[in-house]
Design a protein around this motif. Structure first.
Motif, short mmCIF file in Angstrom:
data_model
loop_
_atom_site.label_atom_id
_atom_site.label_comp_id
_atom_site.label_asym_id
_atom_site.label_seq_id
_atom_site.Cartn_x
_atom_site.Cartn_y
_atom_site.Cartn_z
N GLY A 31 0.78 -1.23 0.00
CA GLY A 31 0.00 0.00 0.00
C GLY A 31 0.81 1.28 0.00
O GLY A 31 0.25 2.38 -0.09
N TRP A 32 2.14 1.19 0.08
CA TRP A 32 2.98 2.38 -0.01
C TRP A 32 2.83 2.99 -1.40
O TRP A 32 2.55 2.28 -2.37
CB TRP A 32 4.44 2.04 0.19
CG TRP A 32 4.87 1.70 1.58
CD1 TRP A 32 4.07 1.48 2.67
CD2 TRP A 32 6.21 1.51 2.03
NE1 TRP A 32 4.84 1.18 3.77
CE2 TRP A 32 6.16 1.19 3.40
CE3 TRP A 32 7.44 1.58 1.40
CZ2 TRP A 32 7.31 0.94 4.16
CZ3 TRP A 32 8.59 1.34 2.15
CH2 TRP A 32 8.52 1.03 3.51
N ALA A 33 3.04 4.28 -1.51
CA ALA A 33 3.12 4.91 -2.82
C ALA A 33 4.29 4.28 -3.57
O ALA A 33 5.25 3.78 -2.96
CB ALA A 33 3.34 6.41 -2.67
N THR A 34 4.24 4.27 -4.89
CA THR A 34 5.33 3.67 -5.65
C THR A 34 6.53 4.62 -5.68
O THR A 34 6.39 5.84 -5.58
CB THR A 34 4.92 3.36 -7.09
OG1 THR A 34 4.73 4.60 -7.80
CG2 THR A 34 3.64 2.52 -7.15
N ALA A 35 7.71 4.04 -5.84
CA ALA A 35 8.92 4.84 -5.94
C ALA A 35 8.87 5.76 -7.16
O ALA A 35 9.31 6.91 -7.10
CB ALA A 35 10.15 3.94 -6.00
N ALA A 36 8.30 5.27 -8.26
CA ALA A 36 8.21 6.09 -9.47
C ALA A 36 7.33 7.32 -9.23
O ALA A 36 7.69 8.44 -9.64
CB ALA A 36 7.68 5.26 -10.64
N ASP A 37 6.19 7.12 -8.57
CA ASP A 37 5.30 8.26 -8.29
C ASP A 37 5.95 9.23 -7.31
O ASP A 37 5.85 10.45 -7.46
CB ASP A 37 3.97 7.78 -7.71
CG ASP A 37 3.07 7.11 -8.76
OD1 ASP A 37 3.34 7.27 -9.97
OD2 ASP A 37 2.11 6.43 -8.35
N GLU A 38 6.63 8.69 -6.30
CA GLU A 38 7.27 9.56 -5.32
C GLU A 38 8.45 10.32 -5.92
O GLU A 38 8.72 11.46 -5.56
CB GLU A 38 7.69 8.74 -4.09
CG GLU A 38 6.52 8.16 -3.33
CD GLU A 38 5.61 9.21 -2.69
OE1 GLU A 38 5.04 10.04 -3.42
OE2 GLU A 38 5.49 9.20 -1.46
N GLN A 39 9.14 9.70 -6.86
CA GLN A 39 10.23 10.40 -7.55
C GLN A 39 9.68 11.59 -8.33
O GLN A 39 10.23 12.69 -8.29
CB GLN A 39 10.98 9.45 -8.48
CG GLN A 39 12.17 10.13 -9.16
CD GLN A 39 12.91 9.19 -10.08
OE1 GLN A 39 12.35 8.65 -11.03
NE2 GLN A 39 14.19 8.97 -9.78
N GLU A 40 8.58 11.36 -9.03
CA GLU A 40 7.94 12.45 -9.79
C GLU A 40 7.54 13.59 -8.85
O GLU A 40 7.74 14.76 -9.15
CB GLU A 40 6.72 11.89 -10.51
CG GLU A 40 6.08 12.85 -11.48
CD GLU A 40 4.96 12.18 -12.25
OE1 GLU A 40 3.82 12.71 -12.19
OE2 GLU A 40 5.19 11.15 -12.91
N ARG A 41 6.99 13.23 -7.70
CA ARG A 41 6.57 14.25 -6.74
C ARG A 41 7.74 15.06 -6.19
O ARG A 41 7.69 16.29 -6.15
CB ARG A 41 5.82 13.61 -5.56
CG ARG A 41 5.49 14.65 -4.46
CD ARG A 41 4.86 14.06 -3.23
NE ARG A 41 5.51 12.94 -2.62
CZ ARG A 41 6.51 13.03 -1.72
NH1 ARG A 41 6.99 14.19 -1.35
NH2 ARG A 41 7.00 11.92 -1.18
N ILE A 42 8.83 14.39 -5.78
CA ILE A 42 9.94 15.13 -5.17
C ILE A 42 10.64 15.99 -6.20
O ILE A 42 11.05 17.12 -5.90
CB ILE A 42 10.93 14.18 -4.43
CG1 ILE A 42 11.93 14.98 -3.59
CG2 ILE A 42 11.65 13.25 -5.38
CD1 ILE A 42 11.36 15.76 -2.44
N VAL A 43 10.76 15.52 -7.43
CA VAL A 43 11.37 16.34 -8.48
C VAL A 43 10.52 17.60 -8.71
O VAL A 43 11.05 18.71 -8.77
CB VAL A 43 11.54 15.54 -9.79
CG1 VAL A 43 11.90 16.45 -10.95
CG2 VAL A 43 12.62 14.46 -9.60
#
Length: 193
Positions: free
Chosen positions: A108-120
């Motif tokens: 259920g964690w957010a995906t690393a790909a989505d979180e990378q997009e968010r932090i960038v």
């Protein structure tokens, strides 16, 4: 050349009864953050930004002194609210899976790909904001999203091999070109810059 210093909060008080975003710095963490205040490395800094998580806010407040401080929700740690606190060994296994399969949600964690997009996107917002001024910028955030940002800026695939070796590390990149200038280094070294 203006720089961005991306640093992660140092040690925290781990309390399973408290939501992780509300954890504060431990005595050791507070001392490490406070030791950064007033150093020559802050000479060209025009703003200090943090996530809105307590540990990052406390770290930013301790090191910034009289420098302007701002917050950006997008600088928060990856969304692990589906599990909340998990014991350290289990957490490490989940973090391994998070980085190993960037497009898959782990428990259920957010995906690393989505979180990378968010932090960038959050860092781009910060650097474009007039409140950042035109000098060096310090961003106080968190390890996993810092690693995701480092991977994006470095043009390498998401992998845990690039993760910080422990709480309280930093790296730098060129504010104008976004060129990464270092890998993770202990927070205590930033005062020597």
């Amino acid at each position: 050349m203006p720089l961005v210093v991306f640093l992660t909060h140092p040690q925290v008080v781990v309390d399973p009864a408290v939501p992780v975003p509300d954890w504060g710095l431990s005595e050791v963490g507070r001392a490490r953050a406070a030791a950064l205040a007033g150093g020559a490395w802050l000479r060209d800094v025009t703003s200090v930004w943090s996530s809105d998580e307590r540990k990052a806010i406390e770290c930013a407040d301790l090191l910034a002194g009289a420098l302007p401080r701002q917050r950006h929700t997008g600088l928060g740690e990856n969304d692990r609210s589906a599990t909340g606190f998990v014991p350290p060994a289990e957490f490490e296994a989940l973090a391994d899976a998070f980085f190993a399969e960037p497009s898959r949600s782990v428990r259920g964690w957010a995906t690393a790909a989505d979180e990378q997009e968010r932090i960038v996107a959050a860092v781009e917002d910060v650097l474009a904001d007039p409140a950042s001024g035109d000098g060096d910028v310090v961003i106080v955030s968190h390890g996993a999203v810092g690693t995701l940002l480092w991977c994006a800026l470095s043009g390498v695939p998401i992998a845990r091999t690039y993760d910080q070796p422990g709480q309280g590390h930093f790296y730098t990149f060129d504010r104008d070109t976004r060129h990464v200038l270092s890998g993770w280094r202990p927070l205590d070294e930033v005062a020597g810059q």
